[in-house]
Design an enzyme around this catalytic site. Structure first.
Site, PDB file in Angstrom:
ATOM      1  N   ARG A  78      10.092  -9.170  -4.672  1.00 54.53           N
ATOM      2  CA  ARG A  78       9.956 -10.489  -5.270  1.00 54.53           C
ATOM      3  C   ARG A  78      10.681 -10.558  -6.626  1.00 54.53           C
ATOM      4  NH1 ARG A  78       9.799 -13.842  -8.415  1.00 54.53           N
ATOM      5  NH2 ARG A  78       8.491 -15.670  -8.674  1.00 54.53           N
ATOM      6  N   TYR A  79      10.540  -9.493  -7.416  1.00 59.63           N
ATOM      7  CA  TYR A  79      11.152  -9.458  -8.748  1.00 59.63           C
ATOM      8  C   TYR A  79      12.389  -8.568  -8.708  1.00 59.63           C
ATOM      9  CZ  TYR A  79       6.598 -11.304 -10.113  1.00 59.63           C
ATOM     10  OH  TYR A  79       5.478 -12.080 -10.226  1.00 59.63           O
TER      11      TYR A  79
ATOM     12  N   ARG B 246      11.578  -4.553  -9.511  1.00 61.25           N
ATOM     13  CA  ARG B 246      10.477  -3.759  -8.960  1.00 61.25           C
ATOM     14  C   ARG B 246      10.090  -4.232  -7.563  1.00 61.25           C
ATOM     15  NH1 ARG B 246       9.084  -7.399 -12.697  1.00 61.25           N
ATOM     16  NH2 ARG B 246       6.994  -8.306 -12.859  1.00 61.25           N
TER      17      ARG B 246
ATOM     18  N   CYS C 110      -8.531   0.863   3.713  1.00 55.83           N
ATOM     19  CA  CYS C 110      -9.209   1.099   2.436  1.00 55.83           C
ATOM     20  C   CYS C 110     -10.563   1.754   2.706  1.00 55.83           C
ATOM     21  CB  CYS C 110      -9.463  -0.226   1.718  1.00 55.83           C
ATOM     22  SG  CYS C 110      -7.976  -0.961   1.023  1.00 55.83           S
TER      23      CYS C 110
ATOM     24  N   CYS D 166     -10.395  -9.801  -0.298  1.00 61.15           N
ATOM     25  CA  CYS D 166      -9.051  -9.204  -0.340  1.00 61.15           C
ATOM     26  C   CYS D 166      -7.943 -10.203  -0.013  1.00 61.15           C
ATOM     27  CB  CYS D 166      -8.994  -8.052   0.672  1.00 61.15           C
ATOM     28  SG  CYS D 166      -7.367  -7.280   0.799  1.00 61.15           S
TER      29      CYS D 166
ATOM     30  N   ARG E 132      -5.200  -9.457   1.259  1.00 63.40           N
ATOM     31  CA  ARG E 132      -4.609  -9.102   2.561  1.00 63.40           C
ATOM     32  C   ARG E 132      -5.693  -8.946   3.616  1.00 63.40           C
ATOM     33  NH1 ARG E 132      -1.553  -5.282  -1.015  1.00 63.40           N
ATOM     34  NH2 ARG E 132       0.085  -6.596  -1.908  1.00 63.40           N
TER      35      ARG E 132
ATOM     36  N   ASP F 271      -6.668 -15.439  -5.363  1.00 61.66           N
ATOM     37  CA  ASP F 271      -5.603 -16.052  -4.564  1.00 61.66           C
ATOM     38  C   ASP F 271      -6.213 -17.040  -3.557  1.00 61.66           C
ATOM     39  OD1 ASP F 271      -3.677 -14.536  -5.853  1.00 61.66           O
ATOM     40  OD2 ASP F 271      -3.829 -12.883  -4.417  1.00 61.66           O
TER      41      ASP F 271
ATOM     42  N   ASP G 250      -1.403 -15.629  -9.381  1.00 62.56           N
ATOM     43  CA  ASP G 250      -0.293 -15.289  -8.497  1.00 62.56           C
ATOM     44  C   ASP G 250      -0.089 -16.533  -7.635  1.00 62.56           C
ATOM     45  OD1 ASP G 250       1.706 -13.762  -7.438  1.00 62.56           O
ATOM     46  OD2 ASP G 250       0.428 -12.026  -7.072  1.00 62.56           O
TER      47      ASP G 250
ATOM     48  N   LYS H 226       3.728 -14.342 -10.392  1.00 65.35           N
ATOM     49  CA  LYS H 226       2.577 -14.415 -11.291  1.00 65.35           C
ATOM     50  C   LYS H 226       2.940 -15.205 -12.538  1.00 65.35           C
ATOM     51  CE  LYS H 226       0.856  -9.842  -9.929  1.00 65.35           C
ATOM     52  NZ  LYS H 226       1.969  -9.555  -8.988  1.00 65.35           N
TER      53      LYS H 226
HETATM   54  C1  PLP Z   1       2.239  -8.412  -8.566  1.00 69.27           C
HETATM   55  C2  PLP Z   1       3.484  -7.995  -7.961  1.00 69.27           C
HETATM   56  C3  PLP Z   1       4.332  -7.069  -8.595  1.00 69.27           C
HETATM   57  C4  PLP Z   1       3.979  -6.418  -9.922  1.00 69.27           C
HETATM   58  O1  PLP Z   1       3.928  -7.321 -10.952  1.00 69.27           O
HETATM   59  P1  PLP Z   1       3.583  -6.818 -12.436  1.00 69.27           P
HETATM   60  O2  PLP Z   1       3.477  -8.081 -13.207  1.00 69.27           O
HETATM   61  O3  PLP Z   1       4.711  -5.927 -12.871  1.00 69.27           O
HETATM   62  O4  PLP Z   1       2.290  -6.055 -12.370  1.00 69.27           O
HETATM   63  C5  PLP Z   1       5.515  -6.742  -7.976  1.00 69.27           C
HETATM   64  N1  PLP Z   1       5.874  -7.295  -6.800  1.00 69.27           N
HETATM   65  C6  PLP Z   1       5.100  -8.190  -6.173  1.00 69.27           C
HETATM   66  C7  PLP Z   1       5.555  -8.768  -4.879  1.00 69.27           C
HETATM   67  C8  PLP Z   1       3.876  -8.566  -6.726  1.00 69.27           C
HETATM   68  O5  PLP Z   1       3.087  -9.455  -6.085  1.00 69.27           O
END
Ligand code: PLP
Length: 348
Positions: free
Chosen positions: A90-91, A94, A103, A110, A112, A271, A308, A315
């Site tokens: 998404r980002y 990361r 779990c 949850c 998911r 969520d 989120d 987020k």
């Molecule tokens: C929450 C999330 C992250 C991590 O976000 P941070 O703000 O760095 O904790 C990374 N990828 C996805 C898809 C997420 O939902």
């Protein structure tokens, strides 16, 4: 078999077993657990004093899970952001790598919940290879977050195999693991596990404490073991109606976490998860709690309050990017500058 595996195998997974501990209408709840499986470790079950207490509400099935609430089975649109099986991107810098489908205790709220506990086991070899190839080919990715399910349900060897391969990727700097085992299966955190993890620094662990009653000698010990091998610990709390939607409870929780060397990171707005609408609180509640934390307790104990956004829009911290409200709809700005609609709840 390690002792945590034995504990796990003794978890409660049927309503018949659960009624030995708590009065329940097993017949009416059976359809609930057929849709969303039941599992509670004996350790976590022992923290429950009454069915509707803050621990019980998190793990005991509830008829309201079957409500047709108009919410979403994949609220964060993870399906569409999946770039390889189990890999969510998404980002830019990361990725989230889901390495486990299960779990120790299934949380009824949850995100998911429509998936977890239904598919068995952990990520397969082919999926893992596809995920690693994807990361390897993208130098912009500097952080991998291992999540699930719970990554610590893999054995030490299975986990290490993944860590070794991740560390072969030169541009990858940070490994982060999201786990609730310190809270629900604390004996999973062994000195062997910690001895292995510390070879893969910089490695961070974020856990999820939602109530001060979860801070026990056992969970504190689990966190100490991790902290003692130099793993910085963070915590992501989910704001849950009738569990922790109270400023005093939240204060105790956040301060308690600092005393066990866990730094509060996020307070998550629930969520829009189908089957978990009864846990939602209005945004106003979260704002009120944050106002009672900020400045009143240590800055180190103060998390960021985040939503989120549905649809994988990311987020957003609250209240900085709160643009306007029309009735129950909030208009929020995400990291891409998009204005995204968010449907608030009245909380009743
Ligand atoms: C929450 C999330 C992250 C991590 O976000 P941070 O703000 O760095 O904790 C990374 N990828 C996805 C898809 C997420 O939902």
């Amino acid at each position: 078999m390690e002792s945590w595996q034995k504990s796990l195998s003794e978890s409660i997974v049927s309503l018949d077993e659960l009624t030995h501990f708590l009065p329940l209408d097993t017949e009416s709840l059976q359809p609930v657990i057929e849709r969303y499986p039941l599992r509670i470790t004996r350790y976590y079950l022992n923290l429950i004093q009454k069915r509707n207490d803050p621990i019980g509400r998190q793990c005991i099935p509830d008829l309201r899970e079957l409500d047709e609430d108009g919410l979403l089975s994949d609220p964060l649109n993870e399906g569409n952001l999946t770039v390889a099986p189990g890999l969510i991107h998404r980002y830019p810098d990361r990725v989230l790598l889901l390495i486990s489908n299960s779990c120790p205790t299934f949380c009824r709220f949850c995100t998911r919940k429509n998936r977890i506990g239904k598919e068995r086991g952990h990520i397969g070899r082919d999926s893992l290879k596809a995920a690693l190839d994807y990361i390897e080919a993208r130098p912009d990715i500097t952080e991998v977050i291992l999540s699930g399910g719970d990554p610590f349900l893999l054995t030490d060897d299975q986990l290490e195999e993944i860590l070794v391969k991740l560390r072969e990727i030169r541009h990858l700097q940070i490994i982060r693991i999201h786990t609730r085992t310190p809270v629900t299966l604390p004996d999973r955190i062994t000195s062997n596990l910690c001895g292995m993890l510390k070879r893969y620094h910089p490695l961070y662990v974020n856990t999820q404490f939602n109530h001060p009653l979860e801070i026990t000698p056992q969970s504190s010990r689990a966190c100490s073991l991790l902290a003692d091998v130099g793993i910085p610990l963070g915590n992501q709390t989910v704001l849950l109606k009738e569990v922790n939607d109270d400023p005093e409870v939240m204060k105790q929780l956040m301060q308690g976490l600092l005393t066990i060397r866990v730094r509060p990171y996020y307070l998550h707005q629930m969520d829009l998860v189908k089957g978990a609408g009864h846990f939602r609180t209005p945004i106003q509640k979260g704002m009120e709690i944050m106002a009672r934390l900020r400045g009143h307790i240590s800055g180190m104990a103060t998390p960021s309050y985040v939503i989120d956004l549905p649809g994988g829009k990311g987020k957003v911290p609250f209240p900085l990017d709160h643009l306007k409200r029309v009735g129950n709809i909030l208009y929020l700005r995400n990291d891409l500058g998009e204005i995204v609609e968010y449907l608030d709840t009245n909380g009743d």
